[in-house]
Scaffold this motif. Structure first.
Motif, PDB file in Angstrom:
ATOM      1  N   ALA A   1       4.487   5.945  -2.826  1.00 40.41           N
ATOM      2  CA  ALA A   1       5.870   6.171  -2.382  1.00 40.41           C
ATOM      3  C   ALA A   1       6.789   5.389  -3.305  1.00 40.41           C
ATOM      4  O   ALA A   1       6.852   4.160  -3.237  1.00 40.41           O
ATOM      5  N   ASP A   2       7.499   6.105  -4.169  1.00 39.96           N
ATOM      6  CA  ASP A   2       8.262   5.416  -5.207  1.00 39.96           C
ATOM      7  C   ASP A   2       9.426   6.303  -5.620  1.00 39.96           C
ATOM      8  O   ASP A   2       9.485   7.471  -5.217  1.00 39.96           O
ATOM      9  N   VAL A   3      10.336   5.737  -6.401  1.00 35.83           N
ATOM     10  CA  VAL A   3      11.439   6.536  -6.945  1.00 35.83           C
ATOM     11  C   VAL A   3      11.222   6.836  -8.430  1.00 35.83           C
ATOM     12  O   VAL A   3      12.078   7.424  -9.072  1.00 35.83           O
TER      13      VAL A   3
ATOM     14  N   ARG B   1       4.779  10.886  -3.589  1.00 35.69           N
ATOM     15  CA  ARG B   1       5.877  11.421  -2.795  1.00 35.69           C
ATOM     16  C   ARG B   1       7.115  10.598  -3.122  1.00 35.69           C
ATOM     17  O   ARG B   1       7.141   9.379  -2.911  1.00 35.69           O
ATOM     18  N   ARG B   2       8.122  11.254  -3.682  1.00 36.72           N
ATOM     19  CA  ARG B   2       9.355  10.518  -3.997  1.00 36.72           C
ATOM     20  C   ARG B   2       9.934   9.940  -2.708  1.00 36.72           C
ATOM     21  O   ARG B   2      10.189  10.656  -1.749  1.00 36.72           O
ATOM     22  N   THR B   3      10.115   8.634  -2.703  1.00 32.05           N
ATOM     23  CA  THR B   3      10.589   7.948  -1.502  1.00 32.05           C
ATOM     24  C   THR B   3      11.494   6.802  -1.897  1.00 32.05           C
ATOM     25  O   THR B   3      11.065   5.861  -2.575  1.00 32.05           O
ATOM     26  N   ASP B   4      12.745   6.871  -1.476  1.00 28.96           N
ATOM     27  CA  ASP B   4      13.611   5.705  -1.604  1.00 28.96           C
ATOM     28  C   ASP B   4      13.444   4.916  -0.309  1.00 28.96           C
ATOM     29  O   ASP B   4      13.840   5.377   0.769  1.00 28.96           O
TER      30      ASP B   4
ATOM     31  N   VAL C   1      11.668   7.461   4.345  1.00 24.43           N
ATOM     32  CA  VAL C   1      10.538   6.678   4.871  1.00 24.43           C
ATOM     33  C   VAL C   1       9.816   7.463   5.969  1.00 24.43           C
ATOM     34  O   VAL C   1       8.579   7.552   5.984  1.00 24.43           O
ATOM     35  N   GLN C   2      10.603   8.075   6.857  1.00 22.47           N
ATOM     36  CA  GLN C   2       9.964   8.920   7.878  1.00 22.47           C
ATOM     37  C   GLN C   2       9.225  10.065   7.194  1.00 22.47           C
ATOM     38  O   GLN C   2       8.106  10.422   7.592  1.00 22.47           O
ATOM     39  N   GLY C   3       9.841  10.582   6.135  1.00 25.14           N
ATOM     40  CA  GLY C   3       9.249  11.706   5.400  1.00 25.14           C
ATOM     41  C   GLY C   3       7.895  11.350   4.798  1.00 25.14           C
ATOM     42  O   GLY C   3       6.952  12.144   4.854  1.00 25.14           O
ATOM     43  N   VAL C   4       7.766  10.153   4.250  1.00 26.55           N
ATOM     44  CA  VAL C   4       6.488   9.805   3.602  1.00 26.55           C
ATOM     45  C   VAL C   4       5.406   9.511   4.647  1.00 26.55           C
ATOM     46  O   VAL C   4       4.225   9.807   4.429  1.00 26.55           O
ATOM     47  N   VAL C   5       5.816   8.970   5.790  1.00 25.28           N
ATOM     48  CA  VAL C   5       4.836   8.758   6.865  1.00 25.28           C
ATOM     49  C   VAL C   5       4.320  10.127   7.341  1.00 25.28           C
ATOM     50  O   VAL C   5       3.103  10.347   7.451  1.00 25.28           O
ATOM     51  N   ASP C   6       5.240  11.057   7.574  1.00 21.89           N
ATOM     52  CA  ASP C   6       4.832  12.410   8.007  1.00 21.89           C
ATOM     53  C   ASP C   6       3.950  13.079   6.944  1.00 21.89           C
ATOM     54  O   ASP C   6       2.963  13.735   7.267  1.00 21.89           O
TER      55      ASP C   6
ATOM     56  N   PHE D   1       1.590  -0.365   3.007  1.00 19.82           N
ATOM     57  CA  PHE D   1       1.853  -1.507   2.128  1.00 19.82           C
ATOM     58  C   PHE D   1       3.309  -1.396   1.661  1.00 19.82           C
ATOM     59  O   PHE D   1       3.623  -0.608   0.769  1.00 19.82           O
ATOM     60  N   ASN D   2       4.171  -2.156   2.322  1.00 16.52           N
ATOM     61  CA  ASN D   2       5.598  -2.163   1.984  1.00 16.52           C
ATOM     62  C   ASN D   2       5.821  -3.151   0.846  1.00 16.52           C
ATOM     63  O   ASN D   2       6.033  -4.346   1.069  1.00 16.52           O
ATOM     64  N   ASN D   3       5.787  -2.636  -0.371  1.00 15.27           N
ATOM     65  CA  ASN D   3       5.729  -3.496  -1.542  1.00 15.27           C
ATOM     66  C   ASN D   3       6.905  -3.294  -2.502  1.00 15.27           C
ATOM     67  O   ASN D   3       7.182  -4.163  -3.325  1.00 15.27           O
ATOM     68  N   ALA D   4       7.635  -2.182  -2.371  1.00 11.30           N
ATOM     69  CA  ALA D   4       8.734  -1.898  -3.312  1.00 11.30           C
ATOM     70  C   ALA D   4       9.842  -2.931  -3.155  1.00 11.30           C
ATOM     71  O   ALA D   4      10.140  -3.377  -2.046  1.00 11.30           O
ATOM     72  N   ALA D   5      10.424  -3.308  -4.255  1.00 13.25           N
ATOM     73  CA  ALA D   5      11.569  -4.222  -4.210  1.00 13.25           C
ATOM     74  C   ALA D   5      12.302  -4.165  -5.531  1.00 13.25           C
ATOM     75  O   ALA D   5      11.771  -3.705  -6.541  1.00 13.25           O
TER      76      ALA D   5
END
Ligand SMILES: NC(=O)c1ccc[n+]([C@@H]2O[C@H](COP(=O)([O-])OP(=O)(O)OC[C@H]3O[C@@H](n4cnc5c(N)ncnc54)[C@H](O)[C@@H]3O)[C@@H](O)[C@H]2O)c1
Length: 279
Positions: free
Chosen positions: A37-39, A58-61, A68-73, A86-90
Motif C-alpha cells: 500500500a503505497d503512493v 494497491r495505490r493507497t494514500d 485505507v478502507q479501500g486497501v483493507v477491502d 504494518f502501518n509503516n508509511a511516513a
C-alpha cells in the motif's frame, strides 16, 4: 525456508521502499500474501511483479480514509482475509532549516501521513480483524519519537504521537484479540533519510551524508550500520504467531542507541551543514 507466515495476509504501507520494501520481501518469503500500500506507482507495481502472484500493489494514500478502507477491502477480497497490518508509511520534514526559521507549512502533511495514517490503518484493519478472530497490527514509530533530539521537530512530534496512540490502541483492542505493537528504527539509510536532508547540491548532500553517518554512529553501541532488513525481522516476529502474548511493546532496532543517554550533537550537525552548504 521457515514459512513463519504461511496462510497469513498482510498489508504493508510504504511497502515500495526502504523498511517497507524489505518487509514485503521477507513476509512474502515467509509464505504470506502481501498487499503493498503505497503512493509510489512506479516502484510499488515493479516490486509486486517481481515477487509473483502472492504480492499485489494497491495505490493507497494512508492519509485518505477512503484509500485505507479501500486497501483493507482489497486485501480481504483478493486474498480472503487480513491478519497483519504494518502501518509503516511516513514522511519527514527537512532537517534544515532550524525550528526558529521553520514556517511549519509541512506540519499538516507530516501529521496527516504519519499520525492520521497510522490511526486509520489501525482502525480499519482492526474492524475487520475483530470480526474474524483477531490479528496483529505493527506501527512504525522512530527513536526520534521516544528520545528528544535536534532537528525535524514536526516529524519527532508525529512519531511520539504514534507511540502513545499505539499503546492506547493495544489496550483498547486486546478484548478483540487484536495486538498492536511498535517498532522504533534507529538510523537506517533509505530514501527518507536522504529526503529529509534535501535542499542542497549533490556534492553537498554526499558530504552531509558522510558527516551525519559519522555523527549518528558515534554513540551507537553496535558498530554496524542498521539495515532495512533488520527492521523487517522485528516486523516478522510481531506479525507471526510467535508473539501471540505480546501487545503494546516497543522494539527498538537501533544498534542500542536508545539504551543509554541520548547525545544531542548540535554543534557537529551545524558544522556539517555549514560545510555542505559551502560546496
Ligand atoms: N530510515 C530511517 O532512518 C528511519 C528511522 C526511524 C524511523 N523510520 C520510519 O520507518 C518507516 C519507513 O521509512 P523508510 O526509511 O523506509 O522510508 P522510505 O522513504 O524509504 O519509505 C517510505 C515509503 O512510504 C511511502 N509513502 C509516503 N507517503 C505516503 C502516503 N501518504 N501513503 C502511502 N505511502 C506513502 C513512500 O512512497 C515510500 O515508499 C517510516 O515510518 C519512518 O518514519 C525510518
Amino acid at each position: 525456508m521457515r514459512e513463519e507466515l504461511a496462510g497469513k495476509v498482510a498489508i504493508v504501507t510504504g511497502g515500495a521502499s526502504g523498511i517497507g520494501r524489505a518487509s514485503v520481501e521477507l513476509f512474502a518469503r515467509e509464505g504470506a500474501s502481501v498487499v503493498i500500500a503505497d503512493v509510489d506507482d512506479e516502484r510499488g507495481p515493479q516490486l509486486a511483479e517481481a515477487l509473483g502472484e502472492r504480492v499485489r500493489y494497491r495505490r493507497t494514500d494512508v492519509s485518505s480514509e477512503a484509500d485505507v478502507q479501500g486497501v483493507v477491502d482489497f486485501a480481504v477480497e483478493t486474498f480472503g482475509g487480513l491478519h497483519i497490518m504494518f502501518n509503516n508509511a511516513a514522511v519527514s520534514n527537512r532537517l534544515f532549516p532550524s525550528f526558529l526559521d521553520d514556517d511549519l507549512t509541512d506540519f499538516r502533511k507530516v501529521m496527516d501521513v504519519n499520525l492520521l495514517g497510522v490511526m486509520l490503518g489501525t482502525q480499519r484493519a482492526a474492524r475487520h480483524m475483530a470480526k474474524h478472530g483477531g490479528g496483529s497490527i505493527i506501527n512504525t514509530a522512530s527513536i526520534g519519537g521516544s528520545v528528544a533530539g535536534f532537528g525535524v521537530v514536526t516529524y519527532r512530534a508525529s512519531k511520539a504521537a504514534v507511540l502513545h496512540f499505539s499503546k492506547c490502541a493495544a489496550i483498547d483492542l486486546a478484548q478483540h484479540n487484536v495486538r498492536v505493537n511498535i517498532i522504533n528504527p534507529g538510523h537506517i539509510r533509505t530514501t527518507m533519510s536522504s529526503w529529509s536532508a534535501g535542499g542542497m547540491s549533490e556534492a553537498g548532500f554526499n558530504q552531509l551524508q558522510r558527516d551525519l553517518d559519522e555523527i549518528n554512529f558515534a554513540d551507537q553501541p553496535i558498530k554496524r550500520e542498521g539495515r532495512a532488513e533488520d527492521v523487517a525481522e522485528a516486523a516478522l516476529y510481531l506479525g507471526s504467531d510467535r508473539s501471540q502474548q505480546v501487545t503494546g511493546i516497543v522494539i527498538p532496532v537501533d544498534g542500542g542507541v536508545s539504551v543509554g543517554d541520548s547525545v544531542n550533537h548540535v554543534q557537529q550537525i551545524l558544522d556539517a551543514q555549514t560545510r555542505a552548504m559551502q560546496m
